[in-house]
Design a protein around this motif. Structure first.
Motif, PDB file in Angstrom:
ATOM      1  N   PHE A   1      31.610  -0.080  31.029  1.00 46.70           N
ATOM      2  CA  PHE A   1      30.313   0.364  30.540  1.00 46.70           C
ATOM      3  C   PHE A   1      29.758  -0.726  29.635  1.00 46.70           C
ATOM      4  CE2 PHE A   1      26.977   2.818  28.743  1.00 46.70           C
ATOM      5  CZ  PHE A   1      26.722   3.844  29.636  1.00 46.70           C
TER       6      PHE A   1
ATOM      7  N   PHE B   1      15.040  -0.929  31.575  1.00 45.67           N
ATOM      8  CA  PHE B   1      15.898  -1.821  32.350  1.00 45.67           C
ATOM      9  C   PHE B   1      17.114  -1.037  32.805  1.00 45.67           C
ATOM     10  CE2 PHE B   1      19.049  -2.607  29.005  1.00 45.67           C
ATOM     11  CZ  PHE B   1      18.329  -2.360  27.849  1.00 45.67           C
TER      12      PHE B   1
ATOM     13  N   ILE C   1      16.842   4.644  17.189  1.00 43.75           N
ATOM     14  CA  ILE C   1      17.812   3.544  17.095  1.00 43.75           C
ATOM     15  C   ILE C   1      18.479   3.527  15.728  1.00 43.75           C
ATOM     16  CG2 ILE C   1      16.589   2.139  18.799  1.00 43.75           C
ATOM     17  CD1 ILE C   1      15.580   0.352  16.496  1.00 43.75           C
TER      18      ILE C   1
ATOM     19  N   CYS D   1      18.294  -5.657  25.900  1.00 39.35           N
ATOM     20  CA  CYS D   1      19.483  -4.851  25.601  1.00 39.35           C
ATOM     21  C   CYS D   1      20.103  -5.233  24.252  1.00 39.35           C
ATOM     22  CB  CYS D   1      20.502  -5.039  26.725  1.00 39.35           C
ATOM     23  SG  CYS D   1      21.677  -3.679  26.862  1.00 39.35           S
TER      24      CYS D   1
ATOM     25  N   ALA E   1      21.161  -5.529  20.287  1.00 40.67           N
ATOM     26  CA  ALA E   1      21.654  -4.514  19.351  1.00 40.67           C
ATOM     27  C   ALA E   1      20.542  -3.989  18.454  1.00 40.67           C
ATOM     28  CB  ALA E   1      22.773  -5.110  18.505  1.00 40.67           C
TER      29      ALA E   1
ATOM     30  N   ASN F   1      18.034  -1.634  20.508  1.00 39.08           N
ATOM     31  CA  ASN F   1      18.602  -0.392  21.037  1.00 39.08           C
ATOM     32  C   ASN F   1      19.322   0.457  19.994  1.00 39.08           C
ATOM     33  OD1 ASN F   1      18.528  -0.456  24.309  1.00 39.08           O
ATOM     34  ND2 ASN F   1      18.510  -2.512  23.456  1.00 39.08           N
ATOM     35  N   TYR F   2      19.893  -0.199  18.963  1.00 33.02           N
ATOM     36  CA  TYR F   2      20.712   0.551  18.011  1.00 33.02           C
ATOM     37  C   TYR F   2      20.360   0.295  16.552  1.00 33.02           C
ATOM     38  CZ  TYR F   2      23.323   1.071  22.341  1.00 33.02           C
ATOM     39  OH  TYR F   2      23.670   1.324  23.650  1.00 33.02           O
TER      40      TYR F   2
ATOM     41  N   PRO G   1      23.005  -8.891  23.723  1.00 30.51           N
ATOM     42  CA  PRO G   1      22.983  -7.631  24.473  1.00 30.51           C
ATOM     43  C   PRO G   1      24.255  -6.816  24.270  1.00 30.51           C
ATOM     44  CG  PRO G   1      23.496  -9.437  25.954  1.00 30.51           C
ATOM     45  CD  PRO G   1      23.210 -10.058  24.605  1.00 30.51           C
ATOM     46  N   ILE G   2      24.090  -5.514  24.112  1.00 27.32           N
ATOM     47  CA  ILE G   2      25.232  -4.609  23.991  1.00 27.32           C
ATOM     48  C   ILE G   2      24.831  -3.264  24.567  1.00 27.32           C
ATOM     49  CG2 ILE G   2      24.542  -4.196  21.582  1.00 27.32           C
ATOM     50  CD1 ILE G   2      27.458  -3.339  21.106  1.00 27.32           C
ATOM     51  N   LEU G   3      25.686  -2.744  25.443  1.00 32.01           N
ATOM     52  CA  LEU G   3      25.355  -1.441  26.027  1.00 32.01           C
ATOM     53  C   LEU G   3      26.301  -0.378  25.478  1.00 32.01           C
ATOM     54  CD1 LEU G   3      23.228  -0.364  27.931  1.00 32.01           C
ATOM     55  CD2 LEU G   3      24.897  -0.432  29.749  1.00 32.01           C
ATOM     56  N   GLY G   4      27.567  -0.498  25.813  1.00 29.60           N
ATOM     57  CA  GLY G   4      28.470   0.585  25.435  1.00 29.60           C
ATOM     58  C   GLY G   4      29.246   0.359  24.159  1.00 29.60           C
TER      59      GLY G   4
ATOM     60  N   LEU H   1      31.157  -2.279  20.972  1.00 23.73           N
ATOM     61  CA  LEU H   1      31.191  -3.501  20.165  1.00 23.73           C
ATOM     62  C   LEU H   1      32.163  -4.495  20.792  1.00 23.73           C
ATOM     63  CD1 LEU H   1      31.397  -1.675  16.731  1.00 23.73           C
ATOM     64  CD2 LEU H   1      29.405  -2.826  17.695  1.00 23.73           C
TER      65      LEU H   1
ATOM     66  N   VAL I   1      28.913  -7.074  19.214  1.00 23.89           N
ATOM     67  CA  VAL I   1      27.638  -7.668  19.597  1.00 23.89           C
ATOM     68  C   VAL I   1      27.869  -9.170  19.757  1.00 23.89           C
ATOM     69  CG1 VAL I   1      25.291  -8.122  18.778  1.00 23.89           C
ATOM     70  CG2 VAL I   1      26.378  -5.893  18.326  1.00 23.89           C
TER      71      VAL I   1
END
Lengths: 328, 328
Positions: A27, A164, A200, B62, B64, B67-68, B149-152, B154, B156
C-alpha cells in the motif's frame, strides 16, 4: 452500434496491463499515467476540470494548504471484477463526506456529480493500472485544498481539486491479525475539532504515535477519546468494531473483555485484530477463518468483485464515454 | 578594503526601493523577487540550500503536506532602522521553535545557523522590498514540510525548507483597539495536540470561527481551553495579556474584570484590545496613549528600529556577504 465499435474489445481480457509485479503490491505510492485537476476562484463554483498527465502540482509558496493546512482528502477504490467489469463502491458517499469537510474548512467543493465523474475519468485514464481480479485494487485519492496565496486574512483566492490513483495491495501486512497499541498519551480528535471530517490536519499530528508503535513492533495504534481518555475511538486509518457491542461509546474495559475485535476502512477493508496492548499489558482476541471479520471480509469483497449480487445499489459500474457501446 | 569596494554605497539611503505604495501596505500577500529553497531526503540532514527567483513550488500530488498536513511555519520580520541598518529580532528563537515542531511532526530540520542564514539571505535578496523606516517591515515566512509522496506508511521520502518574504503594514486595522469575540463553541488547542508548536494543522480548523466573527464586525476571536472551556488561551494569531495578572491560567471572569487587555505576536506586535464579547455580552477595556500596551509597543518597536539601545542582544544586524566591508 456503429460499425467501428464492433471491432473494439468487449472485455478487459485483451487490455494491456501496466508493467507491475502485482504479487508484490503493497500500500505505497506508485506513479500512474494521468490525473484530474479542477481549479476554482474565491466566490465562484467548481467547473468541469480535465485529465492531464500525472505530474507535480505547481503551488504558491504562500498557499493556504502549505501555510495553514487547509486541505481534505478522500480515498476509494476501483475494482476489476472476475467477469471483466470495472466498478466503484459507493463513490457518492465520498463526495458527500468531502462536501461536509469543505464546509468545516471554509472551502468551495465539487458537486456529487462532478466528484463521481472526476473519479471515473481518472480510473478510465489509468485503466492499465487496475490490478487483475484478486491481485489488488486501484486506490483513488481525491484531494481538495487552498492553493491560492494568503498571508494575513481570508479569503483564500483559489482552490484546487485533484484526483490521482495508485494500484495497491493490502494495507496491513499482518495476515494473522493486527497487534495494536492503545495510545495513552496523545489524543487524535477532540470535541469541536475536525475529527468528524477528513481534514489533512487529522493525520500528521499523530504520526509520532504510529512511528513509536511501529518501532516497537505493533501493527497500528488505537486512540482513546480526548475528553476523558477512557473510551475507544479508532485506529490510525480505520474504524474499530467489537463483536456483540452495538454502536455506542466503548470504554477500554469493554474492548479488553471482547471475544473478537476488527477494524474497517477503505484501505484496511475488514481486518482482524489479534491483540491490544494497554499500559504494557497485552490482551489477545479470536482470529482465523471462523471469525465474523473473516465472513464480513469475504462478503464485502465478493460484492465489490462482482461475485455476489449487490442488493443495495452500492456498486457503480464504469462506462467508457469515449467508446460508445463499450462496457468495460 | 579592496579598492573596488570603496565605490560601493555605504548606506541604504541610495538603494532603490520596489514600486510599492508604502502608505497603503496591509498584511497581505505581495510577490517579491527571491526565495530560499533547501531539500532533504529521509535519513539525511538539511544541507545548505540556495536563493532562487520567487516562483511556484513543484510538489507531488501525493506529498505528505498536501495529503496529511505535515507542515510547520514560522514568521519573523526584518526592520530598516532610522540610521540605515537592516536588522532581525531574535531569529534564533524562531529556529528553535521550528526544531521543536519538527520533532513533534516527525520531520528533519535545519540547524539554527542554517535557519538564520537562510532568513538573512532572503532579506538581502529582497532588500528593495523592505519598507522605509516607520512605513512597515519585511515579513519573513519560513515553511518546512513533507514534500515527498506517501500513501500508506512512513517514512516520507523528502522534506522541503523554504523561506519567502513580503512587505507588510499593520496586521490589525483597528487603531482604536480590537473588538474580540470569545469563541464559545470551537476550541483550538487541546492537551497532547499540536498547540505547543507552529503546525499548519492549528490554523485552517479554526478559520471558520474567524470568518464568522469577522462577518459580525469583530476584529478577532479569543479561544478558550479545550479541556474545560473556561480559561482564556489566545487570539487567532497572537497571545493575550491582562494587565496586573501574572503568567497563569486565566478564567474568563478574570479577563472580564481586567482594566486593560492587549495581545502580542510577530504580526500583531502589541495591540490594545478595546472590547471582548462573550455570549452576546460586550465588556470594554481601557484604550489610548496611557495604556501599558501603548508604552510596550513604543519600547519594543524603538528597540527593533534601532532608536532605543538593545541591552538583551535581541537584534541581529545583517551584513551583505557578497559585498565585503559593506554594512547594510
Amino acid at each position: 452500434m456503429a460499425p467501428s465499435a464492433q471491432s473494439l474489445p468487449t472485455s478487459v481480457s485483451d487490455e494491456k496491463y501496466a508493467n507491475v509485479k502485482w504479487e508484490e503490491l503493497g500500500f505505497g505510492f506508485c506513479r500512474t499515467d494521468n490525473m484530474y485537476v479542477a481549479k476554482c476562484k474565491h466566490g465562484e463554483s467548481f467547473q468541469e476540470g480535465k485529465i492531464v498527465p500525472y505530474a507535480d502540482i505547481q503551488i504558491s509558496p504562500c498557499s493556504a494548504v502549505l501555510n495553514y493546512g487547509q486541505g481534505l482528502y478522500e480515498g476509494l477504490k476501483a475494482y476489476r471484477t472476475e467477469d471483466g467489469r470495472i466498478v466503484l463502491f459507493r463513490p457518492d458517499q465520498n463526495a458527500l463526506r468531502l462536501q461536509s469537510g469543505a464546509n468545516r474548512l471554509c472551502m468551495p467543493y465539487p458537486t456529487v456529480d462532478q466528484f463521481v465523474s472526476a473519479v471515473k475519468q481518472v480510473v478510465l485514464a489509468n485503466k492499465k493500472w487496475i490490478p487483475p481480479p484478486g491481485r489488488g485494487t486501484l486506490y483513488i485519492r481525491p484531494i481538495l485544498f487552498g492553493s491560492g496565496p494568503i498571508l494575513g486574512s481570508l479569503p483564500v483566492p483559489e482552490y484546487t481539486f485533484t484526483v490521482f490513483a495508485c494500484p495497491v495491495g493490502r494495507y496491513h501486512k499482518d495476515n494473522a491479525g493486527l497487534n495494536l497499541k492503545i495510545e495513552d498519551k496523545f489524543r487524535r480528535a477532540f470535541p469541536s475539532g475536525t475529527g468528524g471530517v477528513k481534514s489533512i490536519t487529522n493525520y500528521s499530528p499523530v504520526w509520532i504515535t504510529l512511528a513509536e508503535a511501529k518501532a516497537k513492533g505493533f501493527s497500528d495504534v488505537l486512540f482513546l477519546d480526548a475528553a476523558t481518555g477512557k473510551n475507544v475511538e479508532e485506529l490510525f486509518a480505520s474504524n474499530v468494531f467489537i463483536v456483540k457491542v452495538e454502536e455506542r461509546v466503548v470504554p477500554v474495559e469493554d474492548l479488553l473483555d471482547a471475544e473478537e475485535v476488527f477494524c474497517t476502512g477503505t484501505a484496511a477493508i475488514v481486518t482482524t485484530i489479534a491483540s491490544v496492548t494497554f499500559k504494557e499489558k497485552k490482551t489477545e482476541f479470536k482470529t482465523g477463518d471462523k471469525t465474523l471479520a473473516a465472513k464480513l471480509f469475504a462478503t464485502l469483497t465478493d460484492i465489490q468483485m462482482g461475485s455476489v449480487e449487490d442488493k443495495k445499489g452500492w456498486i457503480v459500474e464504469l462506462t467508457d464515454a469515449t467508446k460508445p457501446g463499450l462496457k468495460l
